[in-house]
Write a protein that holds these residues in place. Structure first.
Motif, PDB file in Angstrom:
ATOM      1  N   UNK A 237      47.143  36.061  36.322  1.00  0.00           N
ATOM      2  CA  UNK A 237      46.775  35.996  34.935  1.00  0.00           C
ATOM      3  C   UNK A 237      45.883  37.082  34.518  1.00  0.00           C
ATOM      4  N   UNK A 238      44.988  37.065  35.284  1.00  0.00           N
ATOM      5  CA  UNK A 238      43.878  38.059  35.069  1.00  0.00           C
ATOM      6  C   UNK A 238      44.448  39.595  34.899  1.00  0.00           C
ATOM      7  N   UNK A 239      45.452  39.775  35.943  1.00  0.00           N
ATOM      8  CA  UNK A 239      46.122  41.061  35.973  1.00  0.00           C
ATOM      9  C   UNK A 239      46.851  41.427  34.483  1.00  0.00           C
ATOM     10  N   UNK A 240      47.550  40.414  34.119  1.00  0.00           N
ATOM     11  CA  UNK A 240      48.328  40.283  32.952  1.00  0.00           C
ATOM     12  C   UNK A 240      47.438  40.405  31.725  1.00  0.00           C
ATOM     13  N   UNK A 241      46.348  39.800  31.683  1.00  0.00           N
ATOM     14  CA  UNK A 241      45.640  40.047  30.333  1.00  0.00           C
ATOM     15  C   UNK A 241      44.798  41.254  30.333  1.00  0.00           C
ATOM     16  N   UNK A 242      44.793  41.665  31.543  1.00  0.00           N
ATOM     17  CA  UNK A 242      43.947  43.016  31.728  1.00  0.00           C
ATOM     18  C   UNK A 242      44.807  44.237  30.814  1.00  0.00           C
ATOM     19  N   UNK A 243      46.088  44.068  30.640  1.00  0.00           N
ATOM     20  CA  UNK A 243      47.224  45.160  30.159  1.00  0.00           C
ATOM     21  C   UNK A 243      46.842  44.925  28.715  1.00  0.00           C
ATOM     22  N   UNK A 244      46.229  43.855  28.229  1.00  0.00           N
ATOM     23  CA  UNK A 244      45.979  43.615  26.608  1.00  0.00           C
ATOM     24  C   UNK A 244      45.207  44.795  26.200  1.00  0.00           C
ATOM     25  N   UNK A 245      45.434  45.305  25.005  1.00  0.00           N
ATOM     26  CA  UNK A 245      44.535  46.424  24.549  1.00  0.00           C
ATOM     27  C   UNK A 245      43.110  46.270  24.695  1.00  0.00           C
ATOM     28  N   UNK A 246      42.374  47.028  25.299  1.00  0.00           N
ATOM     29  CA  UNK A 246      40.893  46.974  25.540  1.00  0.00           C
ATOM     30  C   UNK A 246      39.880  46.708  24.452  1.00  0.00           C
ATOM     31  N   UNK A 247      40.457  47.111  23.130  1.00  0.00           N
ATOM     32  CA  UNK A 247      39.657  46.659  21.854  1.00  0.00           C
ATOM     33  C   UNK A 247      39.651  45.262  21.782  1.00  0.00           C
ATOM     34  N   UNK A 248      40.537  44.386  22.399  1.00  0.00           N
ATOM     35  CA  UNK A 248      40.691  42.943  22.448  1.00  0.00           C
ATOM     36  C   UNK A 248      39.418  42.419  23.303  1.00  0.00           C
ATOM     37  N   UNK A 249      38.552  41.570  22.971  1.00  0.00           N
ATOM     38  CA  UNK A 249      37.492  41.111  23.668  1.00  0.00           C
ATOM     39  C   UNK A 249      38.168  40.093  24.625  1.00  0.00           C
ATOM     40  N   UNK A 250      37.244  39.824  25.688  1.00  0.00           N
ATOM     41  CA  UNK A 250      37.649  38.913  26.535  1.00  0.00           C
ATOM     42  C   UNK A 250      37.718  37.451  25.941  1.00  0.00           C
ATOM     43  N   UNK A 251      36.954  37.300  25.014  1.00  0.00           N
ATOM     44  CA  UNK A 251      36.792  35.953  24.339  1.00  0.00           C
ATOM     45  C   UNK A 251      37.979  35.763  23.520  1.00  0.00           C
ATOM     46  N   UNK A 252      38.445  36.754  22.844  1.00  0.00           N
ATOM     47  CA  UNK A 252      39.788  36.755  22.204  1.00  0.00           C
ATOM     48  C   UNK A 252      41.090  36.425  22.928  1.00  0.00           C
ATOM     49  N   UNK A 253      40.897  37.182  24.179  1.00  0.00           N
ATOM     50  CA  UNK A 253      42.140  36.945  25.125  1.00  0.00           C
ATOM     51  C   UNK A 253      41.997  35.421  25.516  1.00  0.00           C
ATOM     52  N   UNK A 254      41.189  34.897  25.669  1.00  0.00           N
ATOM     53  CA  UNK A 254      40.835  33.465  26.048  1.00  0.00           C
ATOM     54  C   UNK A 254      41.208  32.729  24.844  1.00  0.00           C
ATOM     55  N   UNK A 255      41.131  33.058  23.560  1.00  0.00           N
ATOM     56  CA  UNK A 255      41.600  32.088  22.463  1.00  0.00           C
ATOM     57  C   UNK A 255      43.090  32.129  22.402  1.00  0.00           C
ATOM     58  N   UNK A 256      43.709  33.381  22.872  1.00  0.00           N
ATOM     59  CA  UNK A 256      45.139  33.138  23.078  1.00  0.00           C
ATOM     60  C   UNK A 256      45.619  32.370  24.104  1.00  0.00           C
ATOM     61  N   UNK A 257      45.019  32.524  25.143  1.00  0.00           N
ATOM     62  CA  UNK A 257      45.480  31.742  26.158  1.00  0.00           C
ATOM     63  C   UNK A 257      45.356  30.228  25.845  1.00  0.00           C
ATOM     64  N   UNK A 258      44.317  29.724  25.334  1.00  0.00           N
ATOM     65  CA  UNK A 258      44.155  28.175  24.847  1.00  0.00           C
ATOM     66  C   UNK A 258      45.233  28.229  24.013  1.00  0.00           C
ATOM     67  N   UNK A 259      45.406  29.071  23.047  1.00  0.00           N
ATOM     68  CA  UNK A 259      46.569  28.654  21.904  1.00  0.00           C
ATOM     69  C   UNK A 259      47.757  28.383  22.715  1.00  0.00           C
ATOM     70  N   UNK A 260      48.121  29.283  23.557  1.00  0.00           N
ATOM     71  CA  UNK A 260      49.576  28.874  24.288  1.00  0.00           C
ATOM     72  C   UNK A 260      49.519  27.695  24.861  1.00  0.00           C
TER      73      UNK A 260
END
Length: 168
Positions: A12-35
């Motif tokens: 999962x860390x490898x996967x979310x590392x592929x998300x645009x670098x302009x997206x913060x770690x906190x925002x990525x976590x919001x997406x994970x929590x939403x899923x």
């Protein structure tokens, strides 16, 4: 030997590392929590083009605080490749609620140590909070520590036109 959960965390860390670098770690976590939230509501594996609509339907009846999630999720999934989105959904689908929470905690801890490893004072922490809050001109800010006034003073220095609420 790594457990299945540790392997999912690593993937999962490898996967979310592929998300645009302009997206913060906190925002990525919001997406994970939403899923994870949709999974908990027994609405798993939403296709990318339906994810935002489904989340909106569930959150529109909730309080306004939860509604701040929607623009964050929309921002992230807008340009997110379907393969990366689906892979993330699959990884999150293999975790239960406490495991998602543990992943978020470990992920943010790792990221913050790497990015903000030099934090040693309340001034450093206030800098981080102001940055995370993304305070802009004409924003309203409530000092969470009320009587101390440190955060309110710091916000005022960073954005002289923001409206700062505190009891100092």
């Amino acid at each position: 030997m790594k457990t299945k959960q540790e392997k999912i965390y690593r993937d999962l860390v490898k996967n979310i590392a592929q998300i645009d670098s302009d997206i913060s770690a906190l925002e990525k976590c919001v997406l994970i929590v939403s899923v994870a939230y949709l999974n908990a509501k027994e609405i798993p594996n939403q296709p990318k083009d339906n994810f935002g609509k489904t989340l909106f339907r569930l959150l529109e009846t909730k309080n306004d605080i939860l509604k701040i999630v929607l623009p964050i999720v929309a921002k992230i999934i807008k340009d997110l490749p379907i393969e990366i989105y689906q892979e993330m959904v699959n990884f999150v689908g293999e975790l239960d609620g406490p495991s998602v929470a543990m992943f978020i905690q470990r992920y943010l801890d790792t990221v913050s140590k790497r990015v903000y490893g030099g934090m040693t004072s309340s001034e450093d922490i206030n800098d981080l909070l102001v940055k995370l809050a993304n305070i802009k001109a004409n924003d309203e800010v409530l000092d969470y520590l009320w009587n101390w006034g440190n955060f309110a003073n710091h916000c005022e220095k960073q954005s002289s036109t923001a409206c700062i609420w505190s009891r100092y």
